[in-house]
Design an enzyme around this catalytic site. Structure first.
Site, PDB file in Angstrom:
ATOM      1  N   SER A  45       0.881  -1.176   0.000  1.00 37.65           N
ATOM      2  CA  SER A  45       0.000   0.000   0.000  1.00 37.65           C
ATOM      3  C   SER A  45       0.913   1.218   0.000  1.00 37.65           C
ATOM      4  O   SER A  45       1.844   1.325  -0.793  1.00 37.65           O
ATOM      5  CB  SER A  45      -0.909  -0.080   1.228  1.00 37.65           C
ATOM      6  OG  SER A  45      -1.656   1.097   1.387  1.00 37.65           O
ATOM      7  N   TYR A  80      -4.528   8.569  -6.362  1.00 36.92           N
ATOM      8  CA  TYR A  80      -3.620   7.584  -5.759  1.00 36.92           C
ATOM      9  C   TYR A  80      -4.065   7.259  -4.333  1.00 36.92           C
ATOM     10  O   TYR A  80      -4.154   6.091  -3.949  1.00 36.92           O
ATOM     11  CB  TYR A  80      -2.202   8.146  -5.781  1.00 36.92           C
ATOM     12  CG  TYR A  80      -1.163   7.219  -5.197  1.00 36.92           C
ATOM     13  CD1 TYR A  80      -0.799   6.049  -5.860  1.00 36.92           C
ATOM     14  CD2 TYR A  80      -0.536   7.511  -3.987  1.00 36.92           C
ATOM     15  CE1 TYR A  80       0.164   5.197  -5.322  1.00 36.92           C
ATOM     16  CE2 TYR A  80       0.425   6.669  -3.450  1.00 36.92           C
ATOM     17  CZ  TYR A  80       0.775   5.522  -4.120  1.00 36.92           C
ATOM     18  OH  TYR A  80       1.728   4.666  -3.589  1.00 36.92           O
ATOM     19  N   LYS A 119      -5.161   3.624  -2.839  1.00 36.58           N
ATOM     20  CA  LYS A 119      -4.456   2.934  -1.751  1.00 36.58           C
ATOM     21  C   LYS A 119      -5.343   2.804  -0.501  1.00 36.58           C
ATOM     22  O   LYS A 119      -5.209   1.834   0.245  1.00 36.58           O
ATOM     23  CB  LYS A 119      -3.138   3.651  -1.419  1.00 36.58           C
ATOM     24  CG  LYS A 119      -2.093   3.542  -2.533  1.00 36.58           C
ATOM     25  CD  LYS A 119      -1.600   2.118  -2.769  1.00 36.58           C
ATOM     26  CE  LYS A 119      -0.452   2.047  -3.768  1.00 36.58           C
ATOM     27  NZ  LYS A 119       0.038   0.695  -4.028  1.00 36.58           N
TER      28      LYS A 119
HETATM   29  N1  LIG Z   1       8.316   5.096  -4.153  1.00 33.35           N
HETATM   30  C1  LIG Z   1       7.559   5.475  -3.147  1.00 33.35           C
HETATM   31  O1  LIG Z   1       7.807   6.518  -2.478  1.00 33.35           O
HETATM   32  C2  LIG Z   1       6.356   4.646  -2.745  1.00 33.35           C
HETATM   33  C3  LIG Z   1       5.721   5.005  -1.547  1.00 33.35           C
HETATM   34  C4  LIG Z   1       4.621   4.278  -1.141  1.00 33.35           C
HETATM   35  C5  LIG Z   1       4.173   3.208  -1.886  1.00 33.35           C
HETATM   36  N2  LIG Z   1       4.801   2.874  -3.042  1.00 33.35           N
HETATM   37  C6  LIG Z   1       4.252   1.743  -3.788  1.00 33.35           C
HETATM   38  O2  LIG Z   1       5.266   0.803  -4.065  1.00 33.35           O
HETATM   39  C7  LIG Z   1       4.947   0.055  -5.237  1.00 33.35           C
HETATM   40  C8  LIG Z   1       6.158   0.030  -6.163  1.00 33.35           C
HETATM   41  O3  LIG Z   1       6.478   1.358  -6.529  1.00 33.35           O
HETATM   42  P1  LIG Z   1       7.987   1.836  -6.792  1.00 33.35           P
HETATM   43  O4  LIG Z   1       8.243   2.982  -5.906  1.00 33.35           O
HETATM   44  O5  LIG Z   1       8.906   0.685  -6.790  1.00 33.35           O
HETATM   45  O6  LIG Z   1       7.815   2.443  -8.264  1.00 33.35           O
HETATM   46  P2  LIG Z   1       8.505   2.073  -9.666  1.00 33.35           P
HETATM   47  O7  LIG Z   1       9.975   2.028  -9.522  1.00 33.35           O
HETATM   48  O8  LIG Z   1       7.889   3.010 -10.626  1.00 33.35           O
HETATM   49  O9  LIG Z   1       8.006   0.583  -9.960  1.00 33.35           O
HETATM   50  C9  LIG Z   1       6.668   0.321 -10.263  1.00 33.35           C
HETATM   51  C10 LIG Z   1       6.542  -1.103 -10.736  1.00 33.35           C
HETATM   52  O10 LIG Z   1       5.144  -1.357 -11.035  1.00 33.35           O
HETATM   53  C11 LIG Z   1       5.104  -1.935 -12.327  1.00 33.35           C
HETATM   54  N3  LIG Z   1       3.821  -1.746 -13.004  1.00 33.35           N
HETATM   55  C12 LIG Z   1       3.180  -0.603 -13.313  1.00 33.35           C
HETATM   56  N4  LIG Z   1       2.048  -0.871 -13.986  1.00 33.35           N
HETATM   57  C13 LIG Z   1       1.981  -2.215 -14.102  1.00 33.35           C
HETATM   58  C14 LIG Z   1       1.081  -3.127 -14.700  1.00 33.35           C
HETATM   59  N5  LIG Z   1      -0.009  -2.712 -15.367  1.00 33.35           N
HETATM   60  N6  LIG Z   1       1.314  -4.476 -14.599  1.00 33.35           N
HETATM   61  C15 LIG Z   1       2.427  -4.931 -13.974  1.00 33.35           C
HETATM   62  N7  LIG Z   1       3.333  -4.119 -13.418  1.00 33.35           N
HETATM   63  C16 LIG Z   1       3.109  -2.779 -13.482  1.00 33.35           C
HETATM   64  C17 LIG Z   1       6.232  -1.287 -13.092  1.00 33.35           C
HETATM   65  O11 LIG Z   1       6.515  -2.065 -14.246  1.00 33.35           O
HETATM   66  P3  LIG Z   1       7.218  -1.440 -15.580  1.00 33.35           P
HETATM   67  O12 LIG Z   1       8.696  -1.445 -15.300  1.00 33.35           O
HETATM   68  O13 LIG Z   1       6.823  -2.398 -16.648  1.00 33.35           O
HETATM   69  O14 LIG Z   1       6.658  -0.068 -15.778  1.00 33.35           O
HETATM   70  C18 LIG Z   1       7.321  -1.344 -12.032  1.00 33.35           C
HETATM   71  O15 LIG Z   1       7.883  -2.635 -11.965  1.00 33.35           O
HETATM   72  C19 LIG Z   1       3.716   0.742  -5.855  1.00 33.35           C
HETATM   73  O16 LIG Z   1       2.556   0.007  -5.511  1.00 33.35           O
HETATM   74  C20 LIG Z   1       3.692   2.100  -5.163  1.00 33.35           C
HETATM   75  O17 LIG Z   1       2.404   2.632  -5.063  1.00 33.35           O
HETATM   76  C21 LIG Z   1       5.888   3.571  -3.500  1.00 33.35           C
END
Ligand SMILES: NC(=O)c1ccc[n+]([C@@H]2O[C@H](COP(=O)([O-])OP(=O)(O)OC[C@H]3O[C@@H](n4cnc5c(N)ncnc54)[C@H](OP(=O)(O)O)[C@@H]3O)[C@@H](O)[C@H]2O)c1
Length: 275
Positions: free
Chosen positions: A132, A146, A150
């Site tokens: 989340s 967003y 979440k």
């Molecule tokens: N970064 C933060 O500060 C943060 C904070 C809180 C929560 N989160 C959560 O953490 C999770 C991962 O985010 P991240 O920070 O690692 O971002 P990220 O580096 O942008 O990675 C996002 C991942 O999701 C994949 N994705 C997007 N759309 C998809 C789809 N339709 N089917 C399958 N995969 C898909 C992307 O694949 P592609 O490479 O193919 O695009 C990538 O592997 C998310 O749920 C995000 O909401 C992140």
């Protein structure tokens, strides 16, 4: 035989760091992603299987689960990680942007979970870990879509947490704070509309501030460790705030009266004490 984790969105960021960390801990890893042909570094690791899975494509989900079970015999932990943020003034969002935010972050996560549950039920064991966000417990200006997605993940997870204990299946929610990944750059869907400029000044103030605060962001590896803790923790604990200021923000949310907390968050939207 070592346990198996099945991860969505493992191409980069938190998903990839989680795949690497579980591999280091000796697990078998089904690292799923939209373009597995680009995952050469993960694909080269023993006991790591890179599979194609787009959460918007139900057939790809079913095939990836089948392939992972065929290769590793079982799946012990599902990490629903794939997700992104649409960001900008709600008024300017298109119907397509609203739908897509929920299609990926909510309906995709539900579909993957639903397709894996018969396997977990048959095993009488398994854990579903939903990534989340701190934005699933509190809200931030400009992240209305967003946050709504979440918050839905949080409500959904809490409800199935009750249902699935009947079968020995644990549901966990990991709530990262500010984490340095592509999330705030390439992955972000920026909401804007040429006829909706009234928000521009306040919005640009916020994005400038947000980019400055990324200096203090935590790393995806820190989140991966919390995901691992949630996976091996046999307790009924549901929520795991994870790095990047998540625990501090949750504490403030609990301690401060609603009005004060909302005023503090509203101030970050505009930089003005009052609108
Ligand atoms: N970064 C933060 O500060 C943060 C904070 C809180 C929560 N989160 C959560 O953490 C999770 C991962 O985010 P991240 O920070 O690692 O971002 P990220 O580096 O942008 O990675 C996002 C991942 O999701 C994949 N994705 C997007 N759309 C998809 C789809 N339709 N089917 C399958 N995969 C898909 C992307 O694949 P592609 O490479 O193919 O695009 C990538 O592997 C998310 O749920 C995000 O909401 C992140």
């Amino acid at each position: 035989m070592p346990p198996t984790v099945f991860i969505t969105g493992a191409s980069r960021g938190i998903g990839k760091a989680t795949a690497v960390y579980f591999h280091q801990k000796g697990w078998q890893v089904a690292a799923t992603m939209r373009s597995p042909e680009q995952a050469s570094d993960l694909a080269g690791l023993d006991n790591v299987l890179c599979l194609r899975l787009d959460v918007l494509n139900p057939d790809s989900i079913g095939l990836a689960i089948q392939e992972a079970i065929k290769t590793f015999s079982r799946i012990d932990v599902l990490v629903n990680n794939a997700g992104y943020a649409a960001m900008g003034p709600f008024e300017a969002a298109s119907a397509e942007q609203i739908q897509r935010q929920f299609a990926v972050n909510v309906f995709g996560l539900m579909r993957v979970t639903q397709l894996l549950l018969p396997h977990f039920r048959a095993q009488k064991d398994g854990a579903v870990i939903n990534i989340s966000s701190i934005g699933g417990r509190i809200t931030f200006p400009w992240y209305s879509l967003y946050n709504a997605s979440k918050w839905t993940v949080e409500g959904f997870s809490e409800a199935v947490h009750h249902e699935l204990r009947l079968f020995g299946i644990r549901v966990k929610v990991v709530e990262p704070g500010l984490i340095k990944t592509d999330f705030y750059n390439d992955s972000m869907d920026r909401i804007s509309h040429p006829h909706c400029t009234a928000y521009d000044e306040a919005f640009h103030h916020y994005t400038r501030m947000m980019h400055q605060s990324l200096k203090f962001a935590a790393t995806p590896d820190q989140v991966a460790k919390v995901v691992y803790r949630a996976a091996v923790d046999r307790s009924r604990k549901l929520r795991y705030p994870a790095a990047g200021g998540a625990s501090l923000l949750m504490l403030l949310r609990k301690l401060l009266p609603d009005a004060l907390f909302l005023r503090m968050m509203g101030f970050t939207a505009t930089g003005k004490k009052r609108n």
